[in-house]
Design an enzyme around this catalytic site. Structure first.
Site, mmCIF file in Angstrom:
data_model
loop_
_atom_site.group_PDB
_atom_site.id
_atom_site.type_symbol
_atom_site.label_atom_id
_atom_site.label_comp_id
_atom_site.label_asym_id
_atom_site.label_seq_id
_atom_site.Cartn_x
_atom_site.Cartn_y
_atom_site.Cartn_z
ATOM 1 N N LYS A 182 0.839 -1.198 0.000
ATOM 2 C CA LYS A 182 0.000 0.000 0.000
ATOM 3 C C LYS A 182 0.876 1.251 0.000
ATOM 4 O O LYS A 182 1.939 1.277 0.617
ATOM 5 C CB LYS A 182 -0.931 -0.011 1.212
ATOM 6 C CG LYS A 182 -1.898 -1.201 1.204
ATOM 7 C CD LYS A 182 -2.597 -1.378 2.535
ATOM 8 C CE LYS A 182 -1.621 -1.776 3.623
ATOM 9 N NZ LYS A 182 -2.282 -2.100 4.902
ATOM 10 N N THR A 215 -7.332 8.566 9.786
ATOM 11 C CA THR A 215 -7.037 7.378 8.970
ATOM 12 C C THR A 215 -6.815 6.132 9.833
ATOM 13 O O THR A 215 -6.257 5.144 9.364
ATOM 14 C CB THR A 215 -5.793 7.619 8.097
ATOM 15 O OG1 THR A 215 -4.683 7.961 8.953
ATOM 16 C CG2 THR A 215 -6.022 8.735 7.089
ATOM 17 N N GLY A 217 -7.139 2.711 11.305
ATOM 18 C CA GLY A 217 -7.788 1.474 10.891
ATOM 19 C C GLY A 217 -7.838 1.238 9.395
ATOM 20 O O GLY A 217 -8.474 0.284 8.937
ATOM 21 N N THR A 218 -7.152 2.073 8.610
ATOM 22 C CA THR A 218 -7.223 1.899 7.154
ATOM 23 C C THR A 218 -6.615 0.566 6.711
ATOM 24 O O THR A 218 -7.128 -0.075 5.791
ATOM 25 C CB THR A 218 -6.530 3.055 6.419
ATOM 26 O OG1 THR A 218 -5.223 3.258 6.981
ATOM 27 C CG2 THR A 218 -7.317 4.341 6.533
ATOM 28 N N GLY A 219 -5.532 0.149 7.345
ATOM 29 C CA GLY A 219 -4.912 -1.123 6.972
ATOM 30 C C GLY A 219 -5.815 -2.305 7.267
ATOM 31 O O GLY A 219 -5.962 -3.220 6.444
ATOM 32 N N CYS A 220 -6.442 -2.292 8.455
ATOM 33 C CA CYS A 220 -7.382 -3.354 8.816
ATOM 34 C C CYS A 220 -8.551 -3.370 7.832
ATOM 35 O O CYS A 220 -8.977 -4.432 7.366
ATOM 36 C CB CYS A 220 -7.920 -3.121 10.223
ATOM 37 S SG CYS A 220 -6.662 -3.048 11.512
#
Length: 278
Positions: A182, A215, A217-220
């Site tokens: 990402k 932002t 929690g964007t990865g989860c």
């Protein structure tokens, strides 16, 4: 309806991750995302965190027995069509997770190698990184590191697109069938460029960069959206497209709560899709 199998049952996804008491990341974000994408969500907790938008105030790992029994219970009765891992915290939890995935012959594993929270707190012990690489990554259908995580896993300093490609190739060599790196930590000309490597070719997706602190929690959320689409039988690139758009809409249509790194809007993707239809 793509949420229902031929036998009339729903597609199912399992998240093996930590609990975020603030609701923006961890299993809370995962299950919200599964629900929004029409997939039945299940969970196996690896740790409980005391957490809000200002940071992580405590981490309390569950016992190996507690995690094992959660995974056994889900796998024996509600076998998931895809699963994802998030915060695994230590080498013991990683080894147990890998063993249970093999024991129950669970497939379509998405690994979100959660290492550091938005506020800087460590969510993976340093000695656990080698366990992640050696025991879990070889089981991965997809691994979804951000740039700092990819650097930590591969020992490659990433400053360019070529660096990302080299890191993706190395993660593929570790055993992951597909690698998504990402790009949110290195926006390029006001765009966020995410890179997919399927072992043969590189594919990219870009979305406008949104300058916001909200932002968390964007990865989860990204990995959960990817898992949900894979559970429904979508190919990696199509699932990648949906996950990237899901996160973009979640950031773009922020809910602006909390005094620190606030959560994203998990309702936004479905609302934006309905607006396009109408």
């Amino acid at each position: 309806m793509d949420r229902v199998k031929g036998d009339g049952s729903m597609f199912k996804a399992l998240t093996i991750a930590g609990s975020d008491s603030g609701g923006g990341a961890g299993i809370q974000a995962d299950i919200k995302t599964f629900q929004e994408l029409g997939v039945y969500g299940m969970s196996a907790l690896t740790a409980i965190t005391a957490q809000n938008t200002l940071g992580v105030h405590g981490v309390y790992p569950v016992s190996a027995q507690a995690l094992a029994e959660q995974m056994d219970a889900v796998a024996r009765d509600l076998k998931p069509d895809a699963l994802k891992t998030g915060m695994l915290f230590n080498a013991e939890i990683i080894a147990l997770t890998a063993a249970k995935i093999k024991e129950h012959e669970l497939t379509k594993l998405v690994i979100d190698p959660v290492m550091i929270a938005k506020g800087g707190a460590s969510l993976l012990e340093k000695e656990a990184v080698s366990a992640l690489i050696e025991e879990l990554v070889p089981l991965a259908f997809v691994i979804t590191p951000n740039i700092p995580e990819a650097e930590s896993l591969t020992s490659i300093e990433i400053n360019s697109e070529d660096d990302r490609k080299r890191a993706a190739e190395k993660l593929h060599q570790f055993g992951a069938k597909n690698v998504i790196i990402k790009g949110g930590h290195q926006p390029d000309s006001d765009k966020v460029i995410d890179l997919l490597f399927d072992g043969k070719e590189f594919l990219t997706l870009s979305n406008p960069f949104i300058d916001t602190r909200h932002t968390h929690g964007t990865g989860c959320t990204f990995s959960a959206a990817l898992t949900a689409e894979i559970a429904k039988g979508k190919g990696v690139y199509e699932a990648f497209q949906t996950a990237a758009r899901f996160v973009h809409e979640a950031i773009k249509n922020g809910i602006n709560i909390g005094e620190g790194h606030g959560p994203t809007n998990h309702f936004a993707y479905k609302l934006s899709k309905n607006q396009l239809i109408n």
